[in-house]
Design a protein around this motif. Structure first.
Motif, PDB file in Angstrom:
ATOM      1  N   VAL A  56      -1.322   4.551  -8.279  1.00 18.57           N
ATOM      2  CA  VAL A  56      -2.856   4.399  -8.376  1.00 18.57           C
ATOM      3  C   VAL A  56      -3.353   5.142  -9.597  1.00 18.57           C
ATOM      4  O   VAL A  56      -3.146   6.380  -9.693  1.00 18.57           O
ATOM      5  N   GLY A  57      -4.214   4.645 -10.512  1.00 19.26           N
ATOM      6  CA  GLY A  57      -4.907   5.101 -11.650  1.00 19.26           C
ATOM      7  C   GLY A  57      -3.873   5.077 -12.749  1.00 19.26           C
ATOM      8  O   GLY A  57      -4.255   5.623 -13.868  1.00 19.26           O
ATOM      9  N   LEU A  58      -2.745   4.727 -12.665  1.00 18.11           N
ATOM     10  CA  LEU A  58      -1.968   4.599 -13.682  1.00 18.11           C
ATOM     11  C   LEU A  58      -2.092   3.434 -14.718  1.00 18.11           C
ATOM     12  O   LEU A  58      -2.848   2.389 -13.973  1.00 18.11           O
ATOM     13  N   ALA A  73      -6.624  -9.635  -2.873  1.00 16.99           N
ATOM     14  CA  ALA A  73      -8.050 -10.061  -2.271  1.00 16.99           C
ATOM     15  C   ALA A  73      -8.160 -11.303  -1.986  1.00 16.99           C
ATOM     16  O   ALA A  73      -9.244 -12.131  -2.498  1.00 16.99           O
ATOM     17  N   THR A  99      -4.087  -1.361  -7.568  1.00 18.36           N
ATOM     18  CA  THR A  99      -5.280  -1.029  -6.354  1.00 18.36           C
ATOM     19  C   THR A  99      -4.787  -1.660  -5.242  1.00 18.36           C
ATOM     20  O   THR A  99      -4.454  -2.658  -5.041  1.00 18.36           O
ATOM     21  N   GLU A 100      -4.929  -0.781  -4.101  1.00 20.63           N
ATOM     22  CA  GLU A 100      -4.553  -1.497  -2.827  1.00 20.63           C
ATOM     23  C   GLU A 100      -5.330  -2.641  -2.440  1.00 20.63           C
ATOM     24  O   GLU A 100      -6.321  -2.804  -2.808  1.00 20.63           O
ATOM     25  N   GLY A 101      -4.535  -3.633  -1.927  1.00 22.26           N
ATOM     26  CA  GLY A 101      -5.503  -4.934  -1.482  1.00 22.26           C
ATOM     27  C   GLY A 101      -5.945  -5.612  -2.785  1.00 22.26           C
ATOM     28  O   GLY A 101      -6.878  -6.552  -2.740  1.00 22.26           O
ATOM     29  N   MET A 102      -5.338  -5.567  -3.788  1.00 23.61           N
ATOM     30  CA  MET A 102      -5.660  -6.168  -5.280  1.00 23.61           C
ATOM     31  C   MET A 102      -5.976  -7.470  -5.021  1.00 23.61           C
ATOM     32  O   MET A 102      -6.617  -8.222  -5.808  1.00 23.61           O
ATOM     33  N   ALA A 152       0.715  -1.300  -0.085  1.00 30.84           N
ATOM     34  CA  ALA A 152       0.136   0.028  -0.042  1.00 30.84           C
ATOM     35  C   ALA A 152       0.735   1.100   0.084  1.00 30.84           C
ATOM     36  O   ALA A 152       0.653   2.276  -0.680  1.00 30.84           O
ATOM     37  N   VAL A 191      -5.734  -7.293 -13.926  1.00 28.70           N
ATOM     38  CA  VAL A 191      -6.469  -6.216 -13.575  1.00 28.70           C
ATOM     39  C   VAL A 191      -5.989  -5.017 -14.268  1.00 28.70           C
ATOM     40  O   VAL A 191      -6.754  -3.951 -14.235  1.00 28.70           O
ATOM     41  N   LEU A 192      -4.891  -4.998 -14.743  1.00 26.83           N
ATOM     42  CA  LEU A 192      -4.031  -4.056 -15.362  1.00 26.83           C
ATOM     43  C   LEU A 192      -4.082  -2.515 -14.824  1.00 26.83           C
ATOM     44  O   LEU A 192      -4.059  -1.481 -15.391  1.00 26.83           O
ATOM     45  N   GLN A 193      -3.830  -2.606 -13.515  1.00 23.59           N
ATOM     46  CA  GLN A 193      -3.756  -1.312 -12.704  1.00 23.59           C
ATOM     47  C   GLN A 193      -3.145  -1.785 -11.418  1.00 23.59           C
ATOM     48  O   GLN A 193      -3.344  -2.918 -11.034  1.00 23.59           O
ATOM     49  N   LEU A 219      -1.108 -10.581 -11.833  1.00 21.78           N
ATOM     50  CA  LEU A 219      -2.456 -10.235 -11.611  1.00 21.78           C
ATOM     51  C   LEU A 219      -2.394  -8.926 -11.932  1.00 21.78           C
ATOM     52  O   LEU A 219      -3.414  -8.211 -12.483  1.00 21.78           O
TER      53      LEU A 219
END
Lengths: 307, 357
Positions: A115-117, A223, A218-221, A108, A214-216, A209
């Motif tokens: 984030v968002g790239l 899951a 994200t925190e905790g991706m 994180a 997921v192609l980005q 992954l």
């Protein structure tokens, strides 16, 4: 009900995307457990791999470098687990859980600027000739390199464990570390190498992954993907090809149920969602009823040379 | 979770120091279903928490816990927060409803605020936003923008809030495009980027060129971007990183003003249990900028609808509306009551499939 809207070629590609991360992580963890070490930190190593792989791929523009960096980062992280459990003889379960928490927090922290790239896409490899076969070609022979690598890895792990001296030593250490030690094998060294390998595999899975599925970032991706990988090792009763089956079964069912829903097929969604877990529990019941569960005899036990 | 432990123990230390000095600091706690970095639902709740800190400075201290599973684990997390001296606790997901009420009965002096639920008590308030107002605007844009006439919807759990959103979006898409069809995937999760991406991919592969989501991460946006030619809407947060394509607009949850108001009431000693359900008119539901991918006239129509809803001139559920089974729900000109909306568990006419139990 309209099954015709499900395109089998795309479905297989989606299943590959879904199964490969857990396959990579699970085959690595299987090797670790074969050496007698239970590393519950798969989730933490995966997500570390995911963030490092994504960050390096974004910065260098090369997904390949991202995968290499992810494998190295997670392998190094797993060495901290190795030192704690093999040298300092810490409890493996607690340390593994700690590794997961560290990985989640660390990722994180590292991931905030990303984030968002958008990541550079992982190129597809069309195998010449084979990929030109109608239907089967695009279905089986035009995936990205990591899909083939993960399959190769399963075959390699199987061959090494079954046919080579290294595999024999690894299994000996996992079955009875005292006997292996008495024979002069370096138990701690073998286990450290296995842990390192497991970490690298989990890192690759995490990077896949992030970069392919997921192609980005994200925190905790992840899951829970790491926990599924752990379950698949048990499901497979510590055999490489069964790990492959387990990962594809899991990935297949989870993608298939989404496709069935998208095609408006009336399926009991909740039941399908839990079917991979139900099957795992069922297999566990069967193997414990048979008495032969296939777990390495020294799994999770602490080894000390003086002992 | 390590961060959480550090944070709460640090907060505890600060709390002890402050109470030792005799100063009055109100402690506000937040329970989150995902990580604050999800870029969606939890992110916006955390923005609300930061707004509370901003508004009250040293008079308030906030703590939060991320990734709290809905169900029994939530009881533990909420109890722990109450034991650590929180004066007001915001539990920010539907599935925390029973745990919140259960813990609240043991801590009568702590104020509880549960988001999107319907169970209240003397020390439990509920609050939610009229997301369906935003869904109406999305449905309108989606119905006009789709070329394949197939709209994919990633739903989370079959609860009234989600069903309401599906119905609202469908009615407004259908109104402008009679040929439109909805494919709905129930993901049974609020936050699982990999699964959300898989779901988006499955919908796109089945011909959808518009993806609506009621899950919390930006993963469907990335999947749509990769596929190309697909439009999406930001959910809970602006998700502006994906504008102008695929994200063409968004529903933004703005919790800050409400959180500041409620924490302020705790500080004043005037807090009491209330039920709040605000929408576009108060700004609790915001509509993110409509990007240039949307034609100018359509953009103007969408903004017109937004203004009409804000002014109270238009209710997204205005009859005649029939239930899926063909029975009449709302007669011509009749608007839905809040009670009906809060308990909505049926699809409107034209949607296929069943609401799962």
């Amino acid at each position: 009900m309209d099954l015709s809207s499900i395109n089998p070629v795309l479905l297989i590609a989606s299943i590959m995307l879904s199964a490969t991360p857990i396959l990579l992580a699970a085959i690595g963890e299987m090797v670790v457990e074969k050496s007698g070490v239970l590393n519950l930190g798969v989730e933490g190593m995966m997500i570390t791999g995911a963030v490092v792989g994504f960050a390096i791929a974004v910065n260098t523009g090369s997904p390949g470098l991202g995968f290499v960096a992810a494998a190295m980062a997670s392998a190094v992280l797993s060495l901290s687990f190795g030192i704690l459990t093999q040298v300092l003889l810490a409890n493996q379960v607690a340390t593994g859980l700690g590794l997961t928490l560290v990985g989640l927090g660390l990722s994180a922290l590292i991931g905030t600027p990303y984030v968002g790239l958008k990541s550079p896409s992982v190129p597809k490899v069309e195998i010449p000739l084979l990929s030109d076969i109608p239907v089967l070609g695009p279905m089986l022979f035009s995936h990205d390199l990591m899909v083939y690598f993960s399959l190769f890895l399963v075959a390699a792990v199987w061959a090494v464990l079954k046919f080579t001296r290294i595999g024999l030593i690894l299994r000996a250490v996992g079955e009875s570390h005292d006997a292996a030690h008495a024979l002069g094998y370096k138990v701690v060294r073998v286990r450290m190498a296995a842990i390192f390998f497991g970490g690298a595999c989990a890192g690759l899975g995490g990077a896949y992954l992030g970069l392919a599925r997921v192609l980005q970032w994200t925190e905790g991706m992840t899951a829970g993907a790491g926990w599924i990988a752990l379950a698949i090792v048990v499901f497979a009763s510590w055999r490489p090809w069964r790990v492959l089956i387990g990962a594809y079964l899991f990935g297949g069912v989870s993608v298939l149920q989404l496709n069935l829903q998208a095609a408006d097929v009336a399926v009991p969604v909740a039941l399908l969602s839990m079917s991979p877990y139900l099957i795992t529990i069922l297999v566990l019941i069967i193997i414990s009823a048979r008495g032969a569960h296939g777990a390495p005899a020294s799994l999770g036990r602490i080894f000390h040379a003086s002992g | 979770m390590l961060r959480r432990t550090l944070l709460t123990s640090a907060a505890l230390a600060v709390g002890l120091a402050v109470s030792g000095a005799g100063a009055e600091t109100v402690k506000a706690g937040f329970i989150y279903v995902g990580p604050v970095g999800d870029g969606g639902w939890t992110y916006e709740h955390d923005q609300g928490r930061l707004a509370v800190e901003e508004a009250f400075g040293d008079n308030v201290e906030t703590v939060y816990q991320e990734n709290v599973p809905e169900g029994a684990d939530a009881v533990r997390a909420i109890t722990q927060m109450a034991l650590q001296g929180a004066d007001i606790i915001f539990t920010t997901s539907f599935g925390y409803m029973d745990p919140t009420v259960q813990v609240a009965s043991k801590f009568p002096n702590v104020a509880f605020e549960h988001a999107t639920g319907y169970k209240r008590a003397d020390n439990v308030s509920t609050y939610s936003a009229r997301f369906y107002e935003g869904r109406a605007i999305q449905g309108h844009i989606a119905g006009k923008m789709t070329k394949t006439n197939k709209i994919g919807y990633i739903a989370s759990f079959p609860i009234p809030e989600v069903v309401r959103g599906i119905n609202s979006a469908y009615l407004h898409a259908k109104a402008v495009n009679p040929d439109v069809e909805f494919s709905i995937i129930w993901a049974y999760t609020w936050f699982d980027p990999a699964k959300e991406a898989d779901a988006a991919r499955a919908l796109i592969e089945n011909g959808a060129d518009v993806i609506l989501q009621h899950t919390d991460s930006t993963a469907p946006q990335a999947a749509a971007q990769e596929a190309g030619g697909v439009i999406t809407f930001g959910q809970a947060s602006d998700m502006g990183d994906y504008a102008p394509m695929p994200r063409v607009s968004s529903i933004i949850d703005n919790w800050g003003p409400y959180y500041v108001q409620q924490v302020g009431r705790v500080i004043d000693g005037t807090w009491e249990s209330v039920d709040t359900w605000d929408g576009i008119s108060t700004g609790m539901v915001g509509i993110g900028e409509i990007s240039d991918a949307v034609p100018a006239d359509l953009k103007a129509e969408a903004l017109g609808m937004k203004d009409a809803i804000a002014a109270g001139d238009y209710h997204p559920f205005t009859g005649p509306i029939y239930r899926q089974d063909g029975s009449l729900w709302l007669a011509e000109g009749e608007t839905a009551s809040d009670g009906d909306l809060l308990g909505m568990s049926f699809y409107v006419q034209g949607l296929t499939g069943d609401v799962p139990n």
